[in-house]
Design a protein around this motif. Structure first.
Motif, PDB file in Angstrom:
ATOM      1  N   SER A  57       0.831  -1.216   0.000  1.00  0.00           N
ATOM      2  CA  SER A  57       0.000   0.000   0.000  1.00  0.00           C
ATOM      3  C   SER A  57       0.862   1.261   0.000  1.00  0.00           C
ATOM      4  O   SER A  57       0.506   2.256  -0.637  1.00  0.00           O
ATOM      5  CB  SER A  57      -0.912   0.018   1.226  1.00  0.00           C
ATOM      6  N   PRO A  69       1.966  10.312  10.539  1.00  0.00           N
ATOM      7  CA  PRO A  69       0.511  10.178  10.418  1.00  0.00           C
ATOM      8  C   PRO A  69       0.098   9.516   9.102  1.00  0.00           C
ATOM      9  O   PRO A  69      -0.858   8.729   9.064  1.00  0.00           O
ATOM     10  CB  PRO A  69       0.011  11.633  10.467  1.00  0.00           C
ATOM     11  N   TRP A  70       0.842   9.820   8.041  1.00  0.00           N
ATOM     12  CA  TRP A  70       0.559   9.217   6.729  1.00  0.00           C
ATOM     13  C   TRP A  70       0.762   7.701   6.814  1.00  0.00           C
ATOM     14  O   TRP A  70      -0.092   6.920   6.384  1.00  0.00           O
ATOM     15  CB  TRP A  70       1.508   9.842   5.692  1.00  0.00           C
ATOM     16  N   SER A  77      -1.878   5.993   9.091  1.00  0.00           N
ATOM     17  CA  SER A  77      -3.190   5.886   8.440  1.00  0.00           C
ATOM     18  C   SER A  77      -3.239   4.645   7.563  1.00  0.00           C
ATOM     19  O   SER A  77      -4.235   3.913   7.550  1.00  0.00           O
ATOM     20  CB  SER A  77      -3.462   7.100   7.556  1.00  0.00           C
ATOM     21  N   ILE A  78      -2.163   4.402   6.835  1.00  0.00           N
ATOM     22  CA  ILE A  78      -2.122   3.235   5.952  1.00  0.00           C
ATOM     23  C   ILE A  78      -2.118   1.940   6.782  1.00  0.00           C
ATOM     24  O   ILE A  78      -2.860   0.999   6.489  1.00  0.00           O
ATOM     25  CB  ILE A  78      -0.897   3.292   5.014  1.00  0.00           C
ATOM     26  N   TYR A 118      -5.553   1.381   8.270  1.00  0.00           N
ATOM     27  CA  TYR A 118      -6.526   1.039   7.228  1.00  0.00           C
ATOM     28  C   TYR A 118      -6.384  -0.430   6.827  1.00  0.00           C
ATOM     29  O   TYR A 118      -7.372  -1.158   6.725  1.00  0.00           O
ATOM     30  CB  TYR A 118      -6.295   1.949   6.016  1.00  0.00           C
ATOM     31  N   ARG A 119      -5.149  -0.861   6.617  1.00  0.00           N
ATOM     32  CA  ARG A 119      -4.928  -2.255   6.204  1.00  0.00           C
ATOM     33  C   ARG A 119      -5.275  -3.234   7.324  1.00  0.00           C
ATOM     34  O   ARG A 119      -5.778  -4.318   7.075  1.00  0.00           O
ATOM     35  CB  ARG A 119      -3.463  -2.454   5.764  1.00  0.00           C
TER      36      ARG A 119
END
Lengths: 215, 182
Positions: free
Chosen positions: B60, B76-77, B80-81, B84-85
């Protein structure tokens, strides 16, 4: 070296092999293009359908100016929020969703209050299939474009993305149809024929948002 | 020259990777992997699954590398990934668990391990025989609670007794039965 470590090293090697130079995506650039194209499309629709005959009269009414101002504010804030939501770290811009939802709620409250003032929100007496389908057709193309843009992004909040897209496009459609529809004397009529069907369509599509915006 | 912190170093590598620097990208992914794995392990009990999710996160990151803007913080980026995963995996996991519900007839191994074999009814007959020696009321209470699955409260209301008396009766019957069947 264990099997899983070897797999991971292979994966990293493969990903590095795939790497190509890229420029970081700008959240404002693509949405600005969408906004310009969509506004151009609505102007085309207005040109094709013709401006409402009482428009000059409407432009002197404070309520009409307020309503249009709200629709424009929703359009811009929802489009920006939708654009930000196609970035994984959109959580840092959560306030954008709050602004849009607040504006949209005020707008719905305004429609409800106007409907009550007009003498009640009778769905049956105000519903016209031709107007409803025209509303959906007018809003469909900008909506598809916005969905496509979100699909190209990397959203981690698919349901919010869909909600913002629906709000942006409904307000765009509202502006276009408010300026053209000759039968458009009442807010109730506009709500039932132009806003409500599109919101229902958005909710239905929203059920598949996770699959639609998978990346 | 001041030493960069982990996140600053990751950010630096990510910027270089966006420019096409494969060595920086490899360093970034190799440095991120243990961190991602640790974060994922905390949320998932299954180690193999955590390993899979960590690799999914790497893929991702690769797919969305152009969504990272150098002026924004890197962590934070990344988080978030990862989140999410991880949520994606958990959603699928629980959905599959729903699919895995089945009947006992379709799982003979489960039947043999967990359900009394109907052909071996001798033990049940022994229990029934021993239970028959108890007063009828005591038998009824025992059957309803231990065999038919009623709660003590329900049995108490059916038999117009106190709940505590029902519990005591069922417990005493069980103890006596155990003594008789030894």
């Amino acid at each position: 070296m264990s099997d899983s470590e070897k797999n991971t090293d292979d994966l990293i090697g493969h990903l590095c092999g795939d790497l190509k130079p890229m420029s970081p995506r700008c959240p404002y650039r693509r949405i600005s293009i969408w906004l310009i194209l969509s506004v151009g499309y609505i102007v085309g629709v207005i040109y094709y359908l013709g401006l409402q005959v009482n428009l000059l009269d409407y432009l002197t009414r404070a309520t009409f100016i307020f309503e249009m101002g709200m629709a424009i504010a929703i359009l811009i804030s929802a489009a920006l929020a939708s654009s930000w939501l196609s970035f994984p770290d959109c959580i840092q811009r959560d306030w954008m969703k709050t602004i849009t939802v607040t504006l949209f709620s005020v707008f719905l409250f305004w429609i409800l209050a106007s409907g009550i003032e007009e003498g009640g929100m009778s769905v049956r007496s105000n519903f016209f299939l031709s107007s409803c389908s025209r509303g959906i057709v007018v809003e469909a193309i900008p909506f598809i474009a916005l969905i496509f843009m979100t699909m190209k992004g990397n959203t981690t909040q698919p349901y919010w993305s869909m909600a913002m897209s629906v709000m942006a496009v409904s307000s765009l459609g509202w502006i276009g149809l408010r300026l053209t529809c000759p039968m458009y004397e009442s807010m109730t009529y506009g709500f039932i024929n132009y806003l409500l069907p599109f919101c229902i369509l958005g909710v239905v599509l929203g059920l598949f948002a996770r699959k639609l915006f998978k990346w | 020259m001041t030493k960069l912190s982990d996140t600053e170093q990751w950010q630096e590598w990510a910027i270089q990777a966006q420019k096409g620097d494969k060595r920086a990208y490899s360093s970034l992914l190799k440095a991120l992997y243990p961190y991602i794995r640790n974060v994922v392990y905390k949320g998932l009990s299954n180690n193999d699954a955590a390993e899979d999710v960590a690799q999914e996160v790497l893929i991702s990151i690769h797919k969305s590398l152009n969504s990272y803007a150098p002026e924004r913080p890197f962590k934070p980026w990344l988080m978030s990934i990862i989140n999410y995963r991880k949520m994606d995996y958990l959603r699928k996991y629980y959905a599959q668990r729903q699919d895995m519900t089945s009947t006992t007839e379709a799982n003979p191994e489960f039947m043999s391990d967990n359900v009394t074999n109907p052909t071996h009814l001798g033990e049940l007959k022994d229990i029934e025989g021993a239970l028959a020696k108890f007063p009828t009321k005591q038998q009824d209470i025992f059957r309803k609670i231990k065999i038919e699955g009623y709660t003590a409260e329900e049995v108490a209301s059916q038999m117009d007794m106190k709940e505590s008396a029902v519990k005591v009766s069922a417990h005493r019957t069980m103890k006596k039965l155990q003594g008789m069947l030894k």
